[in-house]
Design a protein around this motif. Structure first.
Motif, PDB file in Angstrom:
ATOM      1  N   GLN A 622      22.541  42.230  34.179  1.00 55.08           N
ATOM      2  CA  GLN A 622      22.140  43.624  34.041  1.00 55.08           C
ATOM      3  C   GLN A 622      22.784  44.532  35.085  1.00 55.08           C
ATOM      4  N   ILE A 623      23.568  43.961  35.998  1.00 54.12           N
ATOM      5  CA  ILE A 623      24.066  44.752  37.119  1.00 54.12           C
ATOM      6  C   ILE A 623      25.555  45.040  36.988  1.00 54.12           C
ATOM      7  N   HIS A 624      26.372  43.999  36.922  1.00 53.52           N
ATOM      8  CA  HIS A 624      27.820  44.166  36.944  1.00 53.52           C
ATOM      9  C   HIS A 624      28.426  43.742  35.605  1.00 53.52           C
ATOM     10  N   PRO A 625      29.204  44.609  34.940  1.00 55.34           N
ATOM     11  CA  PRO A 625      29.854  44.199  33.690  1.00 55.34           C
ATOM     12  C   PRO A 625      30.916  43.136  33.944  1.00 55.34           C
ATOM     13  N   LEU A 626      30.810  42.020  33.261  1.00 58.21           N
ATOM     14  CA  LEU A 626      31.721  40.890  33.435  1.00 58.21           C
ATOM     15  C   LEU A 626      32.817  40.962  32.388  1.00 58.21           C
ATOM     16  N   HIS A 627      34.056  41.130  32.844  1.00 62.65           N
ATOM     17  CA  HIS A 627      35.210  41.155  31.936  1.00 62.65           C
ATOM     18  C   HIS A 627      36.085  39.946  32.218  1.00 62.65           C
ATOM     19  N   ILE A 628      36.402  39.202  31.165  1.00 59.63           N
ATOM     20  CA  ILE A 628      37.283  38.042  31.256  1.00 59.63           C
ATOM     21  C   ILE A 628      38.520  38.337  30.421  1.00 59.63           C
ATOM     22  N   HIS A 629      39.689  38.336  31.056  1.00 64.86           N
ATOM     23  CA  HIS A 629      40.935  38.617  30.351  1.00 64.86           C
ATOM     24  C   HIS A 629      41.259  37.495  29.366  1.00 64.86           C
ATOM     25  N   VAL A 630      42.009  37.857  28.347  1.00 63.95           N
ATOM     26  CA  VAL A 630      42.607  36.954  27.350  1.00 63.95           C
ATOM     27  C   VAL A 630      41.551  36.393  26.384  1.00 63.95           C
ATOM     28  N   PHE A 631      40.560  35.676  26.926  1.00 57.79           N
ATOM     29  CA  PHE A 631      39.590  34.990  26.072  1.00 57.79           C
ATOM     30  C   PHE A 631      38.264  35.746  26.075  1.00 57.79           C
ATOM     31  N   GLY A 632      37.819  36.161  24.914  1.00 58.15           N
ATOM     32  CA  GLY A 632      36.482  36.716  24.804  1.00 58.15           C
ATOM     33  C   GLY A 632      35.459  35.595  24.794  1.00 58.15           C
ATOM     34  N   TYR A 633      34.210  35.934  24.466  1.00 57.49           N
ATOM     35  CA  TYR A 633      33.166  34.914  24.491  1.00 57.49           C
ATOM     36  C   TYR A 633      32.070  35.261  23.496  1.00 57.49           C
ATOM     37  N   HIS A 688      36.250  29.501  23.631  1.00 57.02           N
ATOM     38  CA  HIS A 688      37.217  28.506  23.183  1.00 57.02           C
ATOM     39  C   HIS A 688      38.530  28.804  23.903  1.00 57.02           C
ATOM     40  N   ILE A 689      38.941  27.908  24.787  1.00 59.35           N
ATOM     41  CA  ILE A 689      40.184  28.102  25.543  1.00 59.35           C
ATOM     42  C   ILE A 689      41.323  27.682  24.626  1.00 59.35           C
ATOM     43  N   TYR A 690      41.800  28.663  23.878  1.00 52.51           N
ATOM     44  CA  TYR A 690      42.630  28.381  22.712  1.00 52.51           C
ATOM     45  C   TYR A 690      44.103  28.642  22.982  1.00 52.51           C
ATOM     46  N   ALA A 691      44.913  27.622  22.894  1.00 58.44           N
ATOM     47  CA  ALA A 691      46.366  27.697  22.661  1.00 58.44           C
ATOM     48  C   ALA A 691      47.222  28.170  23.833  1.00 58.44           C
ATOM     49  N   LEU A 692      46.751  29.137  24.618  1.00 60.99           N
ATOM     50  CA  LEU A 692      47.636  29.823  25.559  1.00 60.99           C
ATOM     51  C   LEU A 692      47.591  29.220  26.962  1.00 60.99           C
ATOM     52  N   GLU A 693      48.776  29.117  27.582  1.00 59.43           N
ATOM     53  CA  GLU A 693      48.872  28.835  29.013  1.00 59.43           C
ATOM     54  C   GLU A 693      49.020  30.182  29.720  1.00 59.43           C
ATOM     55  N   THR A 694      48.070  30.497  30.578  1.00 59.32           N
ATOM     56  CA  THR A 694      48.034  31.850  31.115  1.00 59.32           C
ATOM     57  C   THR A 694      47.181  31.927  32.372  1.00 59.32           C
ATOM     58  N   ASP A 695      47.443  32.943  33.184  1.00 60.88           N
ATOM     59  CA  ASP A 695      46.484  33.324  34.208  1.00 60.88           C
ATOM     60  C   ASP A 695      45.272  33.937  33.517  1.00 60.88           C
ATOM     61  N   VAL A 696      44.113  33.797  34.132  1.00 65.75           N
ATOM     62  CA  VAL A 696      42.886  34.398  33.612  1.00 65.75           C
ATOM     63  C   VAL A 696      42.229  35.171  34.743  1.00 65.75           C
ATOM     64  N   VAL A 697      42.263  36.488  34.643  1.00 69.34           N
ATOM     65  CA  VAL A 697      41.623  37.338  35.642  1.00 69.34           C
ATOM     66  C   VAL A 697      40.204  37.634  35.181  1.00 69.34           C
TER      67      VAL A 697
END
Length: 743
Positions: A622-633, A688-697
């Protein structure tokens, strides 16, 4: 016969003139000579659009001898107000140039003009983009406006963006010294983040920056598996996101649905796109009385001089760091050369305040036809924390998607939305009767005791925490835009009367995951409170998160991102800051840990295995919006006492999330088992950690927090292209097998 065709021609002409007048009406809110440019552009394309609409209206003449048969009626929908252009792909490619920079009197261009803000309005600098179709050269017209061009692509397209940094340069460089970590810095440096797209970081690298006067080309391939949806782009240079994106530089990036992705009655609806921005000049600038001088002259708005603000904090950090020996900032006198060039200058006329804009204008009007369904695309980007709760009273109001991802069954009826920094929402609206309707934000979700933030149970509440503390931030309350609804010309009737719910096919980067086995587990906590050096209890155990007793947190000036990798382990707590390994810091200025300013390494904070189903417990959602690059959830569990349950539901997909929590232990005592403590304040979701090799910020999407260190960096490893065998047959990998089904 000919009379009827002539009437259709006249009706089309009058409808388009009305649209033109509405666009001109909105533009008067902005002020400045650039207004004429919009009118000129509208006039230049008016006759082309009229001839096209006229040919449609006059098409298919009635065969001889069938005078009693009425031809099909058509109508031209008014063009929604937006001073920014729309740039659309063709033949599998969209190549554009974007310019990012400021506009305002300090730069020889028009100020942003507010006429409706508290205190009588004001004028001020803003940031934004301009853009054009291009092979890489600069646009002939690179004049900046708030917001940015709308980019429209399709799955499988190549998107090429040539980004020019038109920001003024720093005299004292704030981008190469360890002292600037977790401080506002590199205000004029920029880059590009395509927020929401399923693409690897290497194609829009947010870890590299573009210096003023330079440019960078981003070659982005829209994967064939990409689902249609509403996404956006914005600057993402750590330390200056709040100044740039929070100052106005954002734009839509829309992926169009393929045929059969969604029902044709929805795919064919007229669209209205709204860039909603709540800009707070108090946070951006404070009240400078002279260039980079924040001494109080008595003329500031209430609280402005006491508030922290980006420009003031940026200048103070610059002076502190660049005054140190061997700081290597490239300037001679930091006291006079440290300057924030956009909001650190007194380019304001009138009272500094806050303002909410839609497509760069205050309370614009959009023209709709009675009985017609419309597809409303929205992105919300405030300077800081202010959420909105969008609603449309007196009209049908449905939610189609969130964060560019369709719900498992969509659309659904809602009373209102709940949007915060970085949220997108697609709504379907229909007003049956002519009139004026306010598309407004309300402030109805209540705030209560902060039981979930500090301890696992309400019985453990202790002073000073028995108070409301960011359980739910007060939303903006007021009209955002007006819908002027009128009868369609020539007795035209809408083709779509009802919208049926449907089940979209799922892309394999966002499959249905609620009933799958979990391969790995993590939990994330974003906090502005920093745990002590020793995070173990006296018994040698890791302090549990929000379970009974909190560790002895120390108040911190700056935000941090704390997470624990592998939920079953107890020795991997870490502060998630962007920092490189020690072995690359030889000969560079380092901090007490031997770290130097530079690029972080892959896998520095966490590593996901390609093909895994990952479950994450997200605490204090409820406090900080959590954003995950590349992969949604996908949400698999919501907190107890969660509210806005028509908007947030288990099974929904996000890439950025805050969930308001309401209720108290008193509510829980009334339950069937009053002795049972309340559940912990967390959201559980799966990826789902799908297909891509990538950095995840991973970061807090309050820009002020991520700019000051509330960031973590991970990566993926394993076989590129891998997918969990659990999802096979339930989702699509490309352009085929993506048909919807009615429910």
């Amino acid at each position: 016969m000919m009379c009827r065709q002539r009437w259709l021609l006249v009706a089309t002409f009058l409808s388009m003139v009305s649209s033109w007048n509405v666009a001109a009406e909105q533009n008067t809110l902005r002020g400045g000579p650039s207004n004429q440019n919009l009118v000129d552009q509208e006039e230049a394309g008016f006759w082309d659009r009229f001839l096209l609409a006229s040919s449609t209206s006059m098409a298919a003449p009635i065969p001889p001898g069938t005078d009693s048969v009425e031809p099909p009626l058509t109508v031209s929908f008014p063009t929604p107000f937006d001073p920014q252009p729309t740039l659309t792909s063709s033949n599998g490619k969209l190549e554009v140039t974007l310019h990012m920079g400021p506009t305002g009197e300090a730069f020889g261009t028009p100020n942003f003009v507010s006429t409706q803000a508290e205190g009588g309005g004001f004028e001020a600098n803003v940031l934004g983009y301009s853009g054009c179709y291009s092979n890489g050269e600069r646009c002939q017209d690179s004049s900046i406006q708030m917001g940015g061009p709308t980019l429209r692509v399709k799955p499988g397209d190549d998107l090429i963006i040539h980004l020019y940094n038109d920001m003024p340069a720093e005299k004292c460089k704030t981008s190469g010294n360890i002292g600037f970590w977790n401080e506002f810095h590199q205000a004029p440096n920029t880059n590009l983040h395509v927020h929401g797209l399923f693409v690897p970081n290497s194609e829009n690298n947010v870890l590299d920056v573009i210096l003023p006067g330079e440019s960078e080309t981003y070659n982005i391939h829209i994967r064939e598996v990409q689902q249609g949806g509403t996404h956006w782009y914005h600057p993402h240079a750590e330390g200056s996101v709040g100044i740039q994106a929070g100052g106005g530089a954002i734009g839509f990036l829309i992926v169009e649905d393929l045929e059969d992705d969604i029902p044709p009655e929805i795919a064919s609806l007229p669209e209205i796109s709204m860039r909603i921005q709540h800009t707070d000049w108090a946070y951006q600038s404070g009240c400078p009385v002279a260039a980079n001088d924040w001494s109080d002259n008595g003329d500031c708005h209430v609280d402005d001089t006491d508030k922290d603000n980006y420009a003031k904090d940026y200048v103070n950090a610059c002076k502190t760091v660049c005054s140190q020996p061997d700081a290597n900032c490239g300037c001679q006198d930091p006291e006079t050369e440290c300057a924030e060039p956009i909001f650190g200058v007194p380019a304001y006329k009138g009272t500094l305040s806050q303002v909410l804009t839609v497509n760069g204008a205050e309370k614009p009007t959009f023209e709709l036809y009675a009985g017609q369904w419309y597809h409303i695309r929205t992105v919300y980007a405030p300077t800081y924390k202010k959420p909105i709760e969008p609603t449309l009273k007196g009209c049908d109001f449905k939610l189609l998607s969130k964060d560019g991802r369709y719900m498992p069954i969509t659309p659904r009826d809602i009373k209102s939305g709940y949007m915060f920094s970085g949220s997108r929402a697609d709504f379907l609206v229909r007003c049956m009767e002519p009139g004026r309707y306010d598309f407004e934000s309300i402030n109805t979700i209540p705030s209560t005791y902060n039981w979930a933030t500090w301890n696992g149970s309400a019985s453990a509440l202790e002073e000073p925490h028995q108070q409301t503390l960011y359980q739910k931030l007060s939303a903006y309350a007021g009209t955002m835009a007006t819908f002027r609804v009128k009868e369609a010309p020539n007795n035209w009737k809408p083709e779509v009367s009802e919208i049926r719910p449907f089940q979209p096919a799922r892309p394999c980067y966002a499959p249905e995951m609620r009933n799958l086995e979990v391969d790995d587990s993590y939990y994330f906590l974003q906090s502005a409170l920093v745990p002590p050096d020793d995070v173990l209890t006296e018994d040698g155990e890791m302090y549990p998160v929000f379970r009974g007793k909190s560790p002895p947190f120390d108040q911190a000036t700056h935000g941090s991102f704390y997470a624990i990798q592998n939920i079953n382990q107890t020795d991997t707590g870490f502060p998630g800051r962007l920092k490189p390994p020690k072995d690359v810091c030889s000969g560079k200025v380092t901090n007490e840990y031997g770290e130097c300013y530079g690029h972080p390494i892959l896998g520095q904070d966490f590593t996901f295995n390609i093909g895994d189903i990952v479950e994450v417990d997200y605490y204090a959602p409820q406090i900080h919006p959590l954003h995950i690059h590349v992969f949604g959830y996908q949400i698999t569990r919501l907190p107890e006492f969660s509210v806005a349950t028509d908007y947030f539901q288990v099974g929904d997909y996000h890439d950025n999330l805050v969930v308001p929590i309401s209720g108290s232990f008193t509510d829980r005592e009334a339950a069937s088992n009053p002795r049972e403590p309340p559940e912990y304040g967390k959201v559980v979701f799966r990826q789902h950690i799908y297909a891509l090799e990538t950095d995840v910020v991973v970061h807090c999407h309050f820009y002020r927090h991520s700019d000051r260190g509330m960031v973590a960096l991970g990566n993926t490893k394993g076989a590129v292209g891998a997918s969990s065998p659990q999802v096979e047959g339930t989702c699509y990998h490309g352009l085929d097998n993506r048909n919807y089904a009615y429910v």
